[in-house]
Design a protein around this motif. Sequence first.
Motif, PDB file in Angstrom:
ATOM      1  N   PHE A   1       0.829  -1.203   0.000  1.00 39.73           N
ATOM      2  CA  PHE A   1       0.000   0.000   0.000  1.00 39.73           C
ATOM      3  C   PHE A   1       0.865   1.255   0.000  1.00 39.73           C
ATOM      4  CE2 PHE A   1      -2.225   3.451   2.126  1.00 39.73           C
ATOM      5  CZ  PHE A   1      -3.440   3.471   1.459  1.00 39.73           C
ATOM      6  N   LEU A   2       1.832   1.317   0.910  1.00 37.94           N
ATOM      7  CA  LEU A   2       2.646   2.539   0.990  1.00 37.94           C
ATOM      8  C   LEU A   2       3.571   2.672  -0.220  1.00 37.94           C
ATOM      9  CD1 LEU A   2       5.894   2.254   2.062  1.00 37.94           C
ATOM     10  CD2 LEU A   2       4.730   1.347   4.049  1.00 37.94           C
TER      11      LEU A   2
ATOM     12  N   ALA B   1       1.026   7.610   4.192  1.00 37.72           N
ATOM     13  CA  ALA B   1       0.541   6.230   4.262  1.00 37.72           C
ATOM     14  C   ALA B   1       1.285   5.451   5.345  1.00 37.72           C
ATOM     15  CB  ALA B   1       0.706   5.550   2.906  1.00 37.72           C
ATOM     16  N   ALA B   2       2.603   5.659   5.421  1.00 39.46           N
ATOM     17  CA  ALA B   2       3.415   4.934   6.403  1.00 39.46           C
ATOM     18  C   ALA B   2       3.018   5.290   7.833  1.00 39.46           C
ATOM     19  CB  ALA B   2       4.896   5.242   6.181  1.00 39.46           C
TER      20      ALA B   2
ATOM     21  N   PHE C   1      -3.341   9.434   4.783  1.00 43.76           N
ATOM     22  CA  PHE C   1      -2.982   9.002   6.132  1.00 43.76           C
ATOM     23  C   PHE C   1      -4.059   8.084   6.709  1.00 43.76           C
ATOM     24  CE2 PHE C   1      -3.438   9.502  10.700  1.00 43.76           C
ATOM     25  CZ  PHE C   1      -2.155   9.268  11.173  1.00 43.76           C
ATOM     26  N   TRP C   2      -5.317   8.521   6.614  1.00 44.73           N
ATOM     27  CA  TRP C   2      -6.400   7.725   7.185  1.00 44.73           C
ATOM     28  C   TRP C   2      -6.689   6.480   6.360  1.00 44.73           C
ATOM     29  CZ3 TRP C   2      -7.144   8.228  11.972  1.00 44.73           C
ATOM     30  CH2 TRP C   2      -7.011   9.467  12.594  1.00 44.73           C
ATOM     31  N   GLN C   3      -6.400   6.521   5.076  1.00 46.29           N
ATOM     32  CA  GLN C   3      -6.527   5.314   4.268  1.00 46.29           C
ATOM     33  C   GLN C   3      -5.517   4.262   4.720  1.00 46.29           C
ATOM     34  OE1 GLN C   3      -6.055   6.824   0.280  1.00 46.29           O
ATOM     35  NE2 GLN C   3      -8.254   7.148   0.000  1.00 46.29           N
TER      36      GLN C   3
ATOM     37  N   LEU D   1      -3.202  -2.832  -8.206  1.00 46.46           N
ATOM     38  CA  LEU D   1      -2.545  -3.435  -7.047  1.00 46.46           C
ATOM     39  C   LEU D   1      -3.501  -3.516  -5.867  1.00 46.46           C
ATOM     40  CD1 LEU D   1      -0.034  -4.419  -5.468  1.00 46.46           C
ATOM     41  CD2 LEU D   1       0.498  -2.018  -5.027  1.00 46.46           C
ATOM     42  N   PHE D   2      -4.231  -2.427  -5.597  1.00 51.35           N
ATOM     43  CA  PHE D   2      -5.163  -2.419  -4.473  1.00 51.35           C
ATOM     44  C   PHE D   2      -6.299  -3.411  -4.692  1.00 51.35           C
ATOM     45  CE2 PHE D   2      -4.077   2.281  -3.379  1.00 51.35           C
ATOM     46  CZ  PHE D   2      -2.837   1.855  -2.921  1.00 51.35           C
ATOM     47  N   VAL D   3      -6.786  -3.504  -5.929  1.00 45.96           N
ATOM     48  CA  VAL D   3      -7.836  -4.482  -6.232  1.00 45.96           C
ATOM     49  C   VAL D   3      -7.313  -5.895  -5.979  1.00 45.96           C
ATOM     50  CG1 VAL D   3      -9.204  -5.522  -8.082  1.00 45.96           C
ATOM     51  CG2 VAL D   3      -9.087  -3.036  -7.871  1.00 45.96           C
ATOM     52  N   GLY D   4      -6.088  -6.147  -6.420  1.00 44.75           N
ATOM     53  CA  GLY D   4      -5.489  -7.461  -6.195  1.00 44.75           C
ATOM     54  C   GLY D   4      -5.334  -7.775  -4.719  1.00 44.75           C
ATOM     55  N   LEU D   5      -4.917  -6.782  -3.932  1.00 51.43           N
ATOM     56  CA  LEU D   5      -4.771  -6.986  -2.489  1.00 51.43           C
ATOM     57  C   LEU D   5      -6.126  -7.285  -1.847  1.00 51.43           C
ATOM     58  CD1 LEU D   5      -2.252  -4.147  -1.542  1.00 51.43           C
ATOM     59  CD2 LEU D   5      -1.810  -6.611  -1.582  1.00 51.43           C
ATOM     60  N   GLY D   6      -7.160  -6.558  -2.306  1.00 49.93           N
ATOM     61  CA  GLY D   6      -8.498  -6.794  -1.768  1.00 49.93           C
ATOM     62  C   GLY D   6      -8.987  -8.189  -2.068  1.00 49.93           C
TER      63      GLY D   6
END
Length: 208
Positions: free
Chosen positions: A26-27, A42-43, A113-115, A195-200
Amino acid sequence: MSLHTYILFVGASFILCLVPGPDMLFLLGRTIAQGRAAGLCAAFGINLGAYIHLLAAITGLSALVLASATAFTAVKWIGAAYLLCLGLGALRSKGGFAFPVGDAKVKALRLIFWQGFLSDVLNPKVALFYVALLPQFISAHDPSPVKHLVALGVTGNMVGIGTSITYVFLAARMTDALRRNQSISSWLTKAMGALFVGLGLKLATEKV
């Protein structure tokens, strides 16, 4: 808790931080697509989420969630849905994620940050890490187990944020030239979304 045990824990934490996981991806995705400021936000969001997991582990909340198939599945699906929403939003974006100036930039960074925070909090694998790993470094006869659990948890989180910041600076420096090109920046945004879709999807189908 002996010094030897503490050093072993630091080493174990560092090795685990080097293993790619949803938080790291993510980061890195934010950094590569949006730059160093986005990656750092993000970190730090992810790191704050880690402290929530630490608190939940110490109070026993994480153990209750992991012991309940229904609760665990609910957390897993919420986390997966969240990552999918982030990914689809990036895929639908018509351009790169170049930040505006002034207050708009501050709002954009605050959102990242909140994400990052929610991405970590809604990851049941992180809860499992705290529940399963921390007690391994605490003796059954330890007179102050809670104090030492907190010390280990804070240490692990400090190792984590240090590793994350290092990754962010390296990734930002290596990809800075790419983000200056509008077409490449747009492509990086789409890649981050994929990438985010794949992680989900991976989180939704994983079993612990």
